[in-house]
Every structure is written in C-alpha cells, then in structure tokens.
Design an enzyme around this catalytic site. Structure first.
Site, PDB file in Angstrom:
ATOM      1  N   LYS A  77     109.501  57.635  81.058  1.00 17.14           N
ATOM      2  CA  LYS A  77     110.914  57.302  80.876  1.00 17.14           C
ATOM      3  C   LYS A  77     111.692  58.286  80.017  1.00 17.14           C
ATOM      4  O   LYS A  77     111.163  58.817  79.046  1.00 17.14           O
ATOM      5  CB  LYS A  77     111.013  55.923  80.239  1.00 17.14           C
ATOM      6  CG  LYS A  77     110.537  54.822  81.160  1.00 17.14           C
ATOM      7  CD  LYS A  77     110.648  53.491  80.478  1.00 17.14           C
ATOM      8  CE  LYS A  77     110.358  52.365  81.457  1.00 17.14           C
ATOM      9  NZ  LYS A  77     110.421  51.070  80.803  1.00 17.14           N
ATOM     10  N   GLY A  93     102.018  58.230  68.915  1.00 14.71           N
ATOM     11  CA  GLY A  93     103.279  57.823  68.291  1.00 14.71           C
ATOM     12  C   GLY A  93     103.643  58.701  67.114  1.00 14.71           C
ATOM     13  O   GLY A  93     104.814  59.078  66.929  1.00 14.71           O
ATOM     14  N   ARG A 129      87.496  59.961  68.244  1.00 13.43           N
ATOM     15  CA  ARG A 129      88.182  59.784  66.954  1.00 13.43           C
ATOM     16  C   ARG A 129      87.203  59.810  65.782  1.00 13.43           C
ATOM     17  O   ARG A 129      87.557  60.263  64.692  1.00 13.43           O
ATOM     18  CB  ARG A 129      88.956  58.470  66.952  1.00 13.43           C
ATOM     19  CG  ARG A 129      90.202  58.587  67.792  1.00 13.43           C
ATOM     20  CD  ARG A 129      90.947  57.292  67.821  1.00 13.43           C
ATOM     21  NE  ARG A 129      92.241  57.481  68.448  1.00 13.43           N
ATOM     22  CZ  ARG A 129      92.973  56.491  68.929  1.00 13.43           C
ATOM     23  NH1 ARG A 129      92.538  55.245  68.846  1.00 13.43           N
ATOM     24  NH2 ARG A 129      94.148  56.742  69.470  1.00 13.43           N
ATOM     25  N   GLY A 145      99.491  60.498  74.062  1.00 13.62           N
ATOM     26  CA  GLY A 145      98.347  59.881  74.714  1.00 13.62           C
ATOM     27  C   GLY A 145      98.045  60.363  76.118  1.00 13.62           C
ATOM     28  O   GLY A 145      96.934  60.806  76.404  1.00 13.62           O
TER      29      GLY A 145
HETATM   30  P1  AMP Z   1     104.527  58.244  78.835  1.00 12.11           P
HETATM   31  O1  AMP Z   1     103.669  57.263  78.130  1.00 12.11           O
HETATM   32  O2  AMP Z   1     105.981  57.986  78.720  1.00 12.11           O
HETATM   33  O3  AMP Z   1     104.158  59.673  78.506  1.00 12.11           O
HETATM   34  O4  AMP Z   1     104.239  58.048  80.389  1.00 12.11           O
HETATM   35  C1  AMP Z   1     103.008  58.298  80.965  1.00 12.11           C
HETATM   36  C2  AMP Z   1     102.905  57.558  82.253  1.00 12.11           C
HETATM   37  O5  AMP Z   1     103.949  57.949  83.113  1.00 12.11           O
HETATM   38  C3  AMP Z   1     101.622  57.813  83.003  1.00 12.11           C
HETATM   39  O6  AMP Z   1     100.861  56.638  83.031  1.00 12.11           O
HETATM   40  C4  AMP Z   1     102.083  58.199  84.388  1.00 12.11           C
HETATM   41  O7  AMP Z   1     101.346  57.577  85.423  1.00 12.11           O
HETATM   42  C5  AMP Z   1     103.509  57.748  84.432  1.00 12.11           C
HETATM   43  N1  AMP Z   1     104.301  58.522  85.383  1.00 12.11           N
HETATM   44  C6  AMP Z   1     104.362  59.846  85.512  1.00 12.11           C
HETATM   45  N2  AMP Z   1     105.122  60.195  86.545  1.00 12.11           N
HETATM   46  C7  AMP Z   1     105.572  59.056  87.116  1.00 12.11           C
HETATM   47  C8  AMP Z   1     106.381  58.763  88.247  1.00 12.11           C
HETATM   48  N3  AMP Z   1     106.905  59.737  88.985  1.00 12.11           N
HETATM   49  N4  AMP Z   1     106.608  57.473  88.534  1.00 12.11           N
HETATM   50  C9  AMP Z   1     106.074  56.491  87.780  1.00 12.11           C
HETATM   51  N5  AMP Z   1     105.295  56.705  86.708  1.00 12.11           N
HETATM   52  C10 AMP Z   1     105.043  57.974  86.367  1.00 12.11           C
END
Ligand code: AMP
Length: 405
Positions: A198, A377, A35, A354
């Site tokens: 999610k 974000g 950064r 991220g």
């Molecule tokens: P996000 O911050 O929503 O982009 O989520 C990223 C996180 O989702 C990472 O730390 C991944 O390890 C997790 N992730 C990706 N695929 C899966 C999965 N199939 N089950 C649980 N966590 C997951």
C-alpha cells in the site's frame, strides 16, 4: 564509544535481544533461529571479556501473564548449543529469584529471563518494572533493533537507570550505521526501491527520501494507485482510492526536486488472486475489467534493472509483486538478482522491511547484498526520519527524553 571498545570483565550485563522467533505450533521447536544467531556476536564478546550476561527478550504477544507457548524456556537449549555453554533459565523476569540468580552468576556465565511481556508493564513502558530490571545488572546493552521504535520498559525506560553504563550491542550498532550510511552519506546515484502492498504504509518513507535520492522505483501493489490516479484502468488491482491525491503529489514533488520517479509501465495480470489463475501481461494503464495486476511486467523489469545497475547506493523496501506465489515472483526475483549484481560492482545495498527480507532470503541472496536489516517497523520509522525511543534513550546519558508522539 562503540560496543567493541568496552571491556566487560567482571561486569553483570543486562542485554535486551530480540528472540521473538517463530516456534512450531505443535512441538514448540524453533523454526527459524536467524534472530538468535544475530545476537551471538554481542553475547560472545561479553562472555569472552569475562562478563556475565543476563539476557532478556519478548516472545510473541501473550495477553496477560504466563502462557506456556510464549515461554522463553523453549529457547534455552538451542541458545546453549549456539553459545557452547550452559544457559540458566529464570522463571521470572524480575523479583527475588531473578535477583538471586543474577547475584550468583559468575564470570562468563549466562542466564535468560522469562518473557518480558508476561508483565503488562513491559509494553506500557512502566518505570517501576524498568527499575526492577535495572537492579539485575551494572551495565545495559540494547541489541534489539526490531523493538527500538517502541518505548517499552526493557528497550527504552531501563536505559535511564544506567547513566553512562550502557551501549548498543553489535547488531543494533550495525543497523544504525548502515541506515546512517544511506541516509546521511549516500554515494550517488542513490536509488530507493519501494514496493509492497500500500501507498499509505510507505508514504512517509517516500516523502523523507525525496530529498536524499536521485531515483525512486515504485513497484508492488502500490503502483496501481499511481496508475489510477493518472487516469489508467487498473481493473480489480489493489487500489487505495483515498491515496490517489497523495500519489499525484509524489509525482509532482519528484518533478520539482529533479528526482527520477520510475513507475511500472506494464504488468502481469491474473483473473483471480491465486497462483493457478489465468495469467497474461499488459500495459499497466490498460488492465481489463475483472483482472488484477500482481507483478511488474517484463519491460518494467528491464527498465528497473538498468536503474539498479547504474546505482551506487540502493535502499530496497517492499516486493515488486506477490512474490509468495511462484507465478508472480519474477519481478521481485529479477530485481533481487540485479541488486546483487550492482553490489558486486561496488554499490552499497541495504535491504529492509519484513517482506523484502523474506524475498531476498527466499532466493538465498542474503549474503550477497551489503546489509539486510532485521527490523521491519523500526527500519521504516528510521527511514521516515523519526527518532527511535530506544536510540534516544541510549544517546541520552542521564534522565529522560521521549519523542512527542
Ligand atoms: P508490505 O508489507 O507493505 O511491504 O507489503 C508486502 C506484501 O505486498 C506482500 O505480501 C506482497 O504479496 C504484497 N503485494 C505485492 N504486490 C502486490 C500486488 N500487486 N497486489 C497485491 N498485493 C501485493
């Protein structure tokens, strides 16, 4: 006017950067200076023009007042090394001492203010605090994309005290330009790869992109909500039951709009959330009880690769699986390499958020895609179609205009 078109000779320039870098807990040394490096072109241009620079940033999340581990004094010597010149440090962000140091600053000199968040007024977007900051300079530059979605004093409010004398820095300008390029003027086929944990975290992004893309690839934890919603067995995979209706709506919407929605067909499964779990692969609709899907399977990788290779624009946010664990990184890694391949063939690829940035850097591919965004974000909000307060404040020559939420 673009940042490059300004001549900062003789100007005192207040620059908001994002020096929110990770520090080693014991030694308080910087463990990743990405950064800081990202802000150098902006700082160097002002210095080269003969302006003087007052740099300000936040670091971490201090609760109230001074805390040594969040002091920006830990950044000073590294910033000096990177700029190749002395950086003066002010133990306050506003007030007499800051004012005196700024008054005494000569052409080409640089000073760094103490962590803005030692004042609660910063995150509160306090006008008085913003006005005090504004007194330190006669020009304001915002180069902190990572906080552009916050209506904080130093990222938004302060801009209102500079009427015409304000500009984005080079980093922020590049961020906005690359996002605009994919959102307003994408060369088709345009593929959005959306992964991560999610559905709920990405739903607004998917909705907003639905009118712009030709293809959407869904991966990561959110896939299993789509599968369960369609009657599949997902075992103990990550599922948001309250998002199943949303997932079905997305499937319908994609059909209605003629968007190709690609959901994984197979998955790597594990009997526990651990790198040394027992591992297998199966149809994503048939995950056995007690097993969870932690990566996309080999057929999905092949299908997604083909879509990626046929794309002229790619936007990627969120990993395909739990890439942090070696046994579940194959999907993310393979997609990363195909995005690089597509980029070599002339595709414009923007990676952001991220975890996808962490993934692309893990494989050392950051320089082989078109653009890697620095703002998690902020980028998500931009992709959701929201106006960022830090951007509105800059585009607004005088007075205030804040978004309604
Ligand atoms: P996000 O911050 O929503 O982009 O989520 C990223 C996180 O989702 C990472 O730390 C991944 O390890 C997790 N992730 C990706 N695929 C899966 C999965 N199939 N089950 C649980 N966590 C997951």
């Amino acid at each position: 006017m673009s940042f490059k078109d300004y001549n900062f000779a003789g100007k005192k320039v207040l620059v908001r950067v994002d020096f929110n870098v990770p520090l080693d807990k014991e030694t308080l040394e910087i463990t990743d200076d990405t950064r800081i490096k990202a802000a150098l072109p902006t700082l160097n241009k002002i210095i080269a023009d003969g302006g003087s620079v007052i740099v300000m940033s936040h670091l971490g999340r201090p609760k109230l007042g001074f805390e040594d581990k969040f002091s920006l004094k830990h950044i000073v010597s590294h910033l000096s090394d990177l700029l190749g010149k002395e950086v003066k440090f002010c133990k306050d962000s506003i007030g007499e001492e800051a004012q005196k140091m700024s008054n005494d600053l000569k052409k080409g000199e640089v000073m760094l203010l103490e962590n803005l968040r030692f004042y609660k007024h910063e995150t509160a977007g306090d006008l008085y605090f913003a006005e005090e900051l504004s007194k330190l300079a006669d020009f304001y530059v915002n180069d902190a994309f990572g906080t552009a979605h916050r209506a904080h004093a130093s990222t938004t409010m302060v801009a209102n005290f500079f009427s015409g004398n304000k500009s984005f820095g080079m980093l922020l300008e590049n961020e906005i330009n690359s996002l605009e390029k994919v959102l307003k003027n994408p060369k088709e086929p345009f593929t959005a790869i959306i992964g991560g944990a999610k559905v709920s975290g990405k739903i607004n992004v998917i909705e907003n992109l639905m009118d712009k893309v030709t293809d959407i690839i869904i991966g990561g934890g959110m896939s299993y909500t789509f599968i369960k919603a369609q009657g599949g067995n997902v075992g103990s995979s990550l599922v948001e039951d309250n998002q199943m209706a949303t997932a079905l709506k997305i499937i319908e919407k994609a059909k209605a709009k003629g968007v190709n929605l690609h959901i994984p067909t197979d998955t790597v499964i594990a009997n526990k959330f651990s790198n040394d779990a027992e591992i297998d692969e199966c149809d994503i609709f048939e995950v056995p009880e007690g097993w969870m899907g932690l990566d996309i399977g080999r057929n999905s990788i092949e299908q997604f690769k083909e879509v990626v290779m046929n794309s002229s624009t790619i936007l990627w946010n969120g990993p395909m699986g739990v890439f942090e664990m070696e046994n579940f990184e194959k999907g993310t890694k393979s997609i990363a390499y195909s995005v690089v391949e597509a980029t070599k063939n002339g595709c414009y690829s923007l990676i952001g958020g991220g975890d996808s940035v962490a993934a692309i850097n893990k494989y050392g591919l950051g320089k082989e895609v078109s653009y890697v965004s620095t703002g998690g974000g902020a980028m998500l909000e931009y992709l959701e179609g929201k106006q960022l307060p830090g951007v509105i404040a800059m585009n607004n020559p005088t007075g205030f205009e804040l978004r309604e939420d």
